[in-house]
Motif scaffolding. Structure first.
Motif, PDB file in Angstrom:
ATOM      1  N   THR A 295       0.826  -1.209   0.000  1.00  0.00           N
ATOM      2  CA  THR A 295       0.000   0.000   0.000  1.00  0.00           C
ATOM      3  C   THR A 295       0.855   1.251   0.000  1.00  0.00           C
ATOM      4  O   THR A 295       0.606   2.205  -0.753  1.00  0.00           O
ATOM      5  N   SER A 296       1.884   1.249   0.848  1.00  0.00           N
ATOM      6  CA  SER A 296       2.751   2.426   0.929  1.00  0.00           C
ATOM      7  C   SER A 296       3.526   2.631  -0.358  1.00  0.00           C
ATOM      8  O   SER A 296       3.605   3.752  -0.880  1.00  0.00           O
ATOM      9  N   ASP A 297       4.086   1.518  -0.887  1.00  0.00           N
ATOM     10  CA  ASP A 297       4.883   1.652  -2.111  1.00  0.00           C
ATOM     11  C   ASP A 297       4.024   2.079  -3.283  1.00  0.00           C
ATOM     12  O   ASP A 297       4.420   2.967  -4.065  1.00  0.00           O
ATOM     13  N   SER A 299       1.201   3.692  -3.148  1.00  0.00           N
ATOM     14  CA  SER A 299       0.779   5.085  -2.969  1.00  0.00           C
ATOM     15  C   SER A 299       1.886   6.048  -3.359  1.00  0.00           C
ATOM     16  O   SER A 299       1.639   7.076  -4.027  1.00  0.00           O
ATOM     17  N   HIS A 300       3.124   5.725  -2.960  1.00  0.00           N
ATOM     18  CA  HIS A 300       4.237   6.598  -3.317  1.00  0.00           C
ATOM     19  C   HIS A 300       4.535   6.540  -4.809  1.00  0.00           C
ATOM     20  O   HIS A 300       4.803   7.582  -5.447  1.00  0.00           O
ATOM     21  N   ARG A 303       2.333   8.566  -7.017  1.00  0.00           N
ATOM     22  CA  ARG A 303       2.444  10.016  -6.901  1.00  0.00           C
ATOM     23  C   ARG A 303       3.077  10.617  -8.159  1.00  0.00           C
ATOM     24  O   ARG A 303       2.640  11.660  -8.653  1.00  0.00           O
ATOM     25  N   LEU A 345      -5.178   8.482  -2.521  1.00  0.00           N
ATOM     26  CA  LEU A 345      -3.769   8.242  -2.239  1.00  0.00           C
ATOM     27  C   LEU A 345      -3.354   8.864  -0.908  1.00  0.00           C
ATOM     28  O   LEU A 345      -2.594   8.280  -0.134  1.00  0.00           O
ATOM     29  N   THR A 346      -3.890  10.067  -0.622  1.00  0.00           N
ATOM     30  CA  THR A 346      -3.563  10.719   0.646  1.00  0.00           C
ATOM     31  C   THR A 346      -4.072   9.900   1.825  1.00  0.00           C
ATOM     32  O   THR A 346      -3.361   9.701   2.822  1.00  0.00           O
ATOM     33  N   LEU A 349      -1.947   6.722   2.294  1.00  0.00           N
ATOM     34  CA  LEU A 349      -0.674   7.035   2.952  1.00  0.00           C
ATOM     35  C   LEU A 349      -0.881   7.278   4.447  1.00  0.00           C
ATOM     36  O   LEU A 349      -0.064   6.855   5.279  1.00  0.00           O
ATOM     37  N   GLU A 350      -1.973   7.955   4.794  1.00  0.00           N
ATOM     38  CA  GLU A 350      -2.250   8.211   6.209  1.00  0.00           C
ATOM     39  C   GLU A 350      -2.525   6.901   6.950  1.00  0.00           C
ATOM     40  O   GLU A 350      -2.039   6.678   8.067  1.00  0.00           O
ATOM     41  N   SER A 352      -1.435   3.944   6.106  1.00  0.00           N
ATOM     42  CA  SER A 352      -0.177   3.198   6.214  1.00  0.00           C
ATOM     43  C   SER A 352       0.682   3.739   7.346  1.00  0.00           C
ATOM     44  O   SER A 352       1.381   2.970   8.023  1.00  0.00           O
ATOM     45  N   ARG A 353       0.656   5.047   7.576  1.00  0.00           N
ATOM     46  CA  ARG A 353       1.406   5.605   8.706  1.00  0.00           C
ATOM     47  C   ARG A 353       0.829   5.146  10.036  1.00  0.00           C
ATOM     48  O   ARG A 353       1.565   4.826  10.989  1.00  0.00           O
TER      49      ARG A 353
END
Length: 568
Positions: A295-297, A299-300, A303, A345-346, A349-350, A352-353
């Motif tokens: 998910t993080s990868d 999402s990044h 971008r 996407l935002t 990322l949130e 995933s954090r």
């Protein structure tokens, strides 16, 4: 003095209370203590009952033997005395008294100073003053011969009693037998007083032996129960400790397998279960880690192309007036979908954090009144398009709390956006309240509400109450999940109430000072206008979600606006 005595009494009472509480706790927690105690109490009652019966039986046998022996001696003595006295026709005859003395000495064994303890007495209650009573040895026996016994013997019956008295300076229990002795001039009375000291000593020895044997047996049973219980309880305790270590995350813990009995089978089965659980947990953790990383990868990585597409779309959107209507409408749709894609996407990322534990709280003293007004103003356009009126009930004075204003505003934006979307063209009320320890914000809509059970799903990721409904806000389905994590990060509560046809209400409660623990909320969770059908309790589900005492998630049914949690 009185004060010191009272203090001593209070100290003793407190110590007794603590001791009682400790014993009660030990009784509840220790299976071995309960089994051993029950065994000791039960065996003590059984052994005590048998010991009493045995001792009583032994005593009865000894007394019966003594009675049989005395009765035989009494009959023989009575016949002998009757023969000796048959020669006398009158009690006044000169030789009668000498004959009585000789008869008493003979029946006593021929020695007036004999030491066997047996006392022989001949009395003549009908001839008082004529015949003098004689005893061998010469002691006072009248206190040991009760009036009832005298009356029974005087009436011609053979009777007996057990009496305790002092003859010869030592208090002793005596078996007293009396029999009438017929003569030509009337009746005399013959008494045998036999000491029961030997029988008492034998009975006491028997009782002591039985008691000692019973105590030894009870202790042996208690020890046996303790050993047997220990054999069973020890593996169970080891299993409990191992399970606690496994639940704490020490997945390599195992039980020692000894032998091939049922306990060994339990240990082997437990180890197999722990191994399977460890394998599954590691597999799930690896899958979760890969999922979060994916998910993080993604999402990044998205971008970069999104930025390029956004630049091209902005250029096309800016020149849409020069295109024909169909192309211009396509440019507007492209711009709207890119906005939604960027928002997704935002949110990813949130999330995933939060999953990785990297979310940080930037608390600062914040006036929440402008925050509420700002959220209402930003969503006023959407509310106007769907025919919903946003109403505010906020204090005129500042409401200051140590919060992260960005996260609080995001939570309110999600709550108010959902309320507007599901408001069914009815007003949405935002209420702000505070007390000495907390601040709370409720968002109330009057839409379709929540069906029973849906309040447990409303904070799940990508969950929608009605998947068939056309969304007005174009949300990602992650808003309430992120809002819940934001509330937990503050140490606060995010709670939901809803009922079919009555709308829904969400309540955000935050501590006024960062780091404080919440106990109550300034605002009610169940709205005051919620219907009470048939005078019964409020309908609809009620879910309280927030941080638990141990940092976990607290979910459970709440009452009439009061906090009710189930810690997990």
């Amino acid at each position: 003095m009185l004060h010191a005595a009272r203090a001593l009494w209070l100290a003793l009472a407190g110590r007794s209370a603590r001791l009682g509480a400790g014993l009660h706790q030990t009784w509840r927690r220790s299976l071995q203590v309960r089994v051993v105690t029950i065994t000791l109490v039960t065996s003590s009652m059984l052994v005590g009952g048998f010991a009493y019966l045995i001792a009583d039986k032994i005593t009865s046998i000894l007394v019966e033997n003594a009675q049989t022996d005395v009765l035989a001696r009494l009959r023989s003595g009575s016949e002998y005395a009757a023969k000796q006295f048959s020669l006398y026709a009158q009690p006044q005859e000169a030789q009668l008294q000498d004959t009585i003395d000789g008869t008493v000495n003979y029946l006593a064994g021929g020695d007036p100073q004999q030491t066997s303890g047996v006392v022989v007495a001949i009395t003549a209650d009908r001839f008082t003053g004529v015949i003098t009573p004689r005893t061998s040895p010469d002691v006072q026996v009248r206190p040991l011969i009760s009036p009832e016994l005298r009356a029974s013997v005087a009436g011609g019956s053979v009777a007996h009693q057990i009496r305790t008295g002092t003859l010869g300076g030592e208090r002793t229990k005596y078996l007293v037998y009396g029999s009438p002795v017929p003569t030509q001039f009337g009746q005399l009375e013959l008494y045998y007083l036999v000491p029961l000291a030997r029988q008492d000593a034998t009975a006491a020895d028997a009782r002591a032996t039985v008691v000692a044997t019973g105590v030894a047996l009870v202790l042996l049973l208690g020890l046996l129960a303790a050993l047997v219980t220990r054999l069973v309880v020890t593996p169970v305790r080891v299993a409990a400790r191992t399970a606690q270590r496994l639940s704490a995350g020490l997945l390599d813990q195992r039980m020692v397998v000894n032998g091939e009995d049922d306990l060994a089978l339990l240990a082997a089965s437990f180890n197999q279960m722990a191994t399977n659980l460890q394998r599954q947990i590691l597999r799930l953790e690896e899958m979760s880690r890969l999922q979060r990383r994916f998910t993080s990868d993604v999402s990044h990585e998205l971008r970069t192309p999104l930025t390029t597409v956004r630049m091209a779309a902005d250029l096309i959107f800016a020149e849409r007036d020069e295109f024909d209507p169909a192309v211009a409408r396509s440019a507007e749709l492209l711009q709207a979908e890119l906005d939604r894609f960027e928002e997704l996407l935002t949110d990813l990322l949130e999330i995933s954090r939060f999953d990785a534990g990297f979310a940080m709280l930037d608390s600062e003293p914040t006036d929440l009144v402008p925050v509420v007004h700002r959220v209402a103003d930003r969503l006023a356009g959407l509310a106007e398009r769907v025919g919903v009126t946003i109403e505010l009930d906020v204090p005129t004075t500042p409401v200051i709390a140590e919060v992260d204003p960005r996260r609080v505003e995001r939570v309110l934006r999600n709550l108010v956006g959902n309320a507007v979307e599901h408001g069914e063209a009815k007003p949405v009320l935002i209420t702000l309240g505070m007390d000495a320890s907390a601040v709370a914000i409720t968002v109330r809509d009057h839409g379709v509400g929540l069906r029973p059970g849906e309040e447990k799903l409303v904070f799940n990721r990508f969950w929608r109450a009605d998947p068939s409904r056309a969304r007005q806000t174009g949300g990602t389905g992650l808003g309430l999940s992120i809002s819940l994590e934001d509330a937990r990060l503050h140490g606060g509560w995010l709670e939901a109430w809803g009922a079919p046809g009555q709308g829904a209400q969400f309540r955000l409660t935050l501590p006024a000072r960062s780091g404080d623990r919440l106990t109550t909320s300034p605002l009610r969770l169940v709205p005051s206008d919620a219907a009470l059908p048939f005078g019964g309790p409020r309908t609809g589900g009620l879910l309280a979600i927030g941080p638990g005492a141990a940092g976990g998630l607290a979910i459970g049914p709440a009452g009439d606006g009061d906090r009710a949690e189930v810690q997990s």
